[in-house]
Design a protein around this motif. Structure first.
Motif, PDB file in Angstrom:
ATOM      1  N   TYR A 265       0.837  -1.203   0.000  1.00  0.00           N
ATOM      2  CA  TYR A 265       0.000   0.000   0.000  1.00  0.00           C
ATOM      3  C   TYR A 265       0.871   1.252   0.000  1.00  0.00           C
ATOM      4  N   ASN A 266       0.246   2.394  -0.311  1.00  0.00           N
ATOM      5  CA  ASN A 266       0.946   3.669  -0.306  1.00  0.00           C
ATOM      6  C   ASN A 266       1.180   4.140   1.135  1.00  0.00           C
ATOM      7  N   LEU A 267       2.250   4.901   1.310  1.00  0.00           N
ATOM      8  CA  LEU A 267       2.637   5.419   2.615  1.00  0.00           C
ATOM      9  C   LEU A 267       2.689   6.946   2.550  1.00  0.00           C
ATOM     10  N   GLY A 268       2.561   7.593   3.709  1.00  0.00           N
ATOM     11  CA  GLY A 268       2.564   9.042   3.725  1.00  0.00           C
ATOM     12  C   GLY A 268       3.418   9.609   4.846  1.00  0.00           C
ATOM     13  N   LEU A 269       3.834  10.865   4.672  1.00  0.00           N
ATOM     14  CA  LEU A 269       4.640  11.575   5.666  1.00  0.00           C
ATOM     15  C   LEU A 269       4.205  13.029   5.712  1.00  0.00           C
ATOM     16  N   ILE A 270       3.928  13.504   6.935  1.00  0.00           N
ATOM     17  CA  ILE A 270       3.596  14.900   7.173  1.00  0.00           C
ATOM     18  C   ILE A 270       4.658  15.452   8.119  1.00  0.00           C
ATOM     19  N   VAL A 271       5.445  16.423   7.654  1.00  0.00           N
ATOM     20  CA  VAL A 271       6.540  16.974   8.445  1.00  0.00           C
ATOM     21  C   VAL A 271       6.035  18.193   9.212  1.00  0.00           C
ATOM     22  N   LEU A 272       6.181  18.140  10.542  1.00  0.00           N
ATOM     23  CA  LEU A 272       5.726  19.206  11.428  1.00  0.00           C
ATOM     24  C   LEU A 272       6.857  19.611  12.364  1.00  0.00           C
ATOM     25  N   ASP A 273       6.763  20.809  12.923  1.00  0.00           N
ATOM     26  CA  ASP A 273       7.786  21.271  13.866  1.00  0.00           C
ATOM     27  C   ASP A 273       7.860  20.366  15.094  1.00  0.00           C
ATOM     28  N   GLU A 274       6.708  19.859  15.538  1.00  0.00           N
ATOM     29  CA  GLU A 274       6.641  19.033  16.746  1.00  0.00           C
ATOM     30  C   GLU A 274       7.053  17.583  16.496  1.00  0.00           C
ATOM     31  N   GLY A 275       7.289  17.215  15.243  1.00  0.00           N
ATOM     32  CA  GLY A 275       7.620  15.843  14.902  1.00  0.00           C
ATOM     33  C   GLY A 275       6.744  15.357  13.768  1.00  0.00           C
ATOM     34  N   ALA A 276       7.234  14.402  13.022  1.00  0.00           N
ATOM     35  CA  ALA A 276       6.531  13.918  11.839  1.00  0.00           C
ATOM     36  C   ALA A 276       5.357  13.025  12.220  1.00  0.00           C
ATOM     37  N   ILE A 277       4.339  13.041  11.354  1.00  0.00           N
ATOM     38  CA  ILE A 277       3.254  12.078  11.425  1.00  0.00           C
ATOM     39  C   ILE A 277       3.343  11.206  10.182  1.00  0.00           C
TER      40      ILE A 277
ATOM     41  N   GLN B  42      13.225   9.493   8.899  1.00  0.00           N
ATOM     42  CA  GLN B  42      14.151  10.155   9.823  1.00  0.00           C
ATOM     43  C   GLN B  42      15.071  11.129   9.091  1.00  0.00           C
ATOM     44  N   GLN B  43      15.522  10.764   7.898  1.00  0.00           N
ATOM     45  CA  GLN B  43      16.379  11.671   7.130  1.00  0.00           C
ATOM     46  C   GLN B  43      15.628  12.920   6.702  1.00  0.00           C
ATOM     47  N   GLN B  44      14.343  12.755   6.397  1.00  0.00           N
ATOM     48  CA  GLN B  44      13.546  13.878   5.914  1.00  0.00           C
ATOM     49  C   GLN B  44      13.008  14.737   7.041  1.00  0.00           C
ATOM     50  N   ALA B  45      12.620  14.077   8.158  1.00  0.00           N
ATOM     51  CA  ALA B  45      11.854  14.799   9.189  1.00  0.00           C
ATOM     52  C   ALA B  45      12.463  14.757  10.581  1.00  0.00           C
ATOM     53  N   GLY B  46      13.402  13.856  10.824  1.00  0.00           N
ATOM     54  CA  GLY B  46      13.954  13.752  12.175  1.00  0.00           C
ATOM     55  C   GLY B  46      13.016  12.981  13.095  1.00  0.00           C
ATOM     56  N   HIS B  47      12.569  13.633  14.155  1.00  0.00           N
ATOM     57  CA  HIS B  47      11.721  12.989  15.164  1.00  0.00           C
ATOM     58  C   HIS B  47      10.364  12.597  14.579  1.00  0.00           C
ATOM     59  N   ILE B  48       9.874  11.411  14.955  1.00  0.00           N
ATOM     60  CA  ILE B  48       8.555  10.939  14.523  1.00  0.00           C
ATOM     61  C   ILE B  48       7.618  10.990  15.722  1.00  0.00           C
ATOM     62  N   ALA B  49       6.542  11.738  15.599  1.00  0.00           N
ATOM     63  CA  ALA B  49       5.599  11.893  16.712  1.00  0.00           C
ATOM     64  C   ALA B  49       4.590  10.756  16.766  1.00  0.00           C
ATOM     65  N   TYR B  50       4.016  10.393  15.609  1.00  0.00           N
ATOM     66  CA  TYR B  50       2.967   9.371  15.568  1.00  0.00           C
ATOM     67  C   TYR B  50       3.025   8.585  14.259  1.00  0.00           C
ATOM     68  N   VAL B  51       2.529   7.353  14.323  1.00  0.00           N
ATOM     69  CA  VAL B  51       2.182   6.570  13.138  1.00  0.00           C
ATOM     70  C   VAL B  51       0.669   6.447  13.102  1.00  0.00           C
TER      71      VAL B  51
ATOM     72  N   VAL C 138       6.964   3.782  17.989  1.00  0.00           N
ATOM     73  CA  VAL C 138       6.371   5.107  17.810  1.00  0.00           C
ATOM     74  C   VAL C 138       4.907   5.035  18.226  1.00  0.00           C
ATOM     75  N   PRO C 139       4.372   6.033  18.933  1.00  0.00           N
ATOM     76  CA  PRO C 139       2.951   6.020  19.320  1.00  0.00           C
ATOM     77  C   PRO C 139       2.035   5.902  18.105  1.00  0.00           C
ATOM     78  N   ILE C 140       0.953   5.136  18.280  1.00  0.00           N
ATOM     79  CA  ILE C 140       0.030   4.835  17.188  1.00  0.00           C
ATOM     80  C   ILE C 140      -1.269   5.605  17.357  1.00  0.00           C
TER      81      ILE C 140
ATOM     82  N   ARG D 128      -0.232  -1.366  22.027  1.00  0.00           N
ATOM     83  CA  ARG D 128      -1.463  -0.574  22.164  1.00  0.00           C
ATOM     84  C   ARG D 128      -1.378   0.698  21.320  1.00  0.00           C
ATOM     85  N   ALA D 129      -2.545   1.158  20.860  1.00  0.00           N
ATOM     86  CA  ALA D 129      -2.620   2.472  20.231  1.00  0.00           C
ATOM     87  C   ALA D 129      -2.548   3.541  21.321  1.00  0.00           C
ATOM     88  N   LYS D 130      -1.884   4.629  21.032  1.00  0.00           N
ATOM     89  CA  LYS D 130      -1.780   5.744  21.982  1.00  0.00           C
ATOM     90  C   LYS D 130      -3.037   6.598  21.964  1.00  0.00           C
TER      91      LYS D 130
END
Length: 297
Positions: free
Chosen positions: A17-29, A48-57, A75-77, A122-124
């Motif tokens: 399936y397709n995957l997505g990335l949203i880069v935010l100041d607080e961490g990527a989703i 990680q190379q594109q966004a650094g910290h990952i906040a959520y999946v 990573v929190p879900i 568990r999902a967060k």
């Protein structure tokens, strides 16, 4: 990985399936993780190379591949409530989880050791309606919907007018039909999305990386045709007679570029077979009910 808007990316190289990335100041989703461990590791490095910290999946449904993919990262879900419930059930009952891992090891035997050590998590955050995530203004929106599988979830980025639809939307490839809780409700959901003006572009779960909202009409027409076909085939003297011919006709109309023995063609075959079986069962139950009423009279 393709940037479809500033700080919004889609990755199509890691099946199924397709995957997505949203880069935010607080961490990527991140939208979904592939089930194959080597792909999951590659996707993690890209993010990680594109966004650094990952906040959520974000887990866009409760299909086994997505469940296995999501637990490979620490990573929190974020998930729909039904998906979160499924993850909890797998933590409490080992047997179904082991069955999922066994199926994955059979598909990826060279990565069996990496799959063997996976544990459900568990999902967060979970929702059965809409969840607002105030990482930016306007807030991001996770929305529970009826779609291709139990626990389907959309993820909307209002600032960019982009919706990650998971397998609720596919383009230039057949959707997964055999896991849907209700194709009728799924069809209504697509009609609602087609009228949702704040959404300008949609990232499908499979196929093309991004489409315009108006291009949803192709999938809506496909749904009208397969539902009508399933009803007709279920009404045959021998239910399902003519199924192979119907599958070929639908493939030539909607997906002329997919090959006869491809995974996409197998998905179409499984889906229409499932719909015919569902219609046949419903028809038989109605006939039994009619007979019971007649007997009482």
């Amino acid at each position: 990985m393709k940037e479809i808007a500033p700080d919004i990316f889609v990755e199509t190289r890691y099946p199924p399936y397709n995957l997505g990335l949203i880069v935010l100041d607080e961490g990527a989703i991140v939208i979904d993780v592939p089930p194959r461990p080597s792909h999951a590791r590659s996707w993690l490095r890209e993010v990680q190379q594109q966004a650094g910290h990952i906040a959520y999946v974000v887990l866009t449904d409760a299909q086994p591949d997505r469940l296995i993919g999501a637990v490979q990262w620490e990573v929190p879900i974020i998930a729909a409530e039904e998906t979160a419930r499924r993850l909890n059930e797998l933590r409490q009952d080992r047997e179904p989880w082991e069955e999922l891992l066994l199926a994955a090891r059979e598909r990826y035997p060279e990565e069996a050791s990496a799959l063997h050590i996976l544990e459900p998590r568990r999902a967060k955050l979970a929702t059965n309606q809409r969840l607002l995530i105030h990482c930016q203004e306007p807030p991001l929106v996770a929305e529970s919907v009826t779609g291709a599988a139990p626990g389907s979830l959309w993820f909307f980025v209002p600032a960019k007018s982009i919706l990650f639809a998971g397998d609720c939307v596919t383009f230039n490839t057949p959707p997964l039909l055999e896991h849907t809780p209700s194709i009728q409700l799924w069809t209504k959901m697509l009609a609602t999305l087609a009228q949702r003006r704040p959404v300008q572009r949609v990232v499908p779960g499979r196929g093309t990386d991004v489409i315009l909202r108006g291009e949803l009409e192709t999938q809506r027409e496909f749904f009208r045709v397969v539902q009508r076909t399933a009803v007709q085939l279920a009404s045959q003297h021998v239910p399902g007679e003519g199924l192979s011919h119907a599958i070929t006709d639908i493939q030539q109309i909607f997906f002329p570029t997919i090959s006869k023995n491809s995974p996409a063609m197998q998905r179409l075959r499984r889906g229409l077979t499932y719909l015919v079986q569902t219609e046949t069962s419903s028809k038989q139950l109605l006939e039994i009910g009619d007979k019971m009423i007649s007997a009482q009279e």
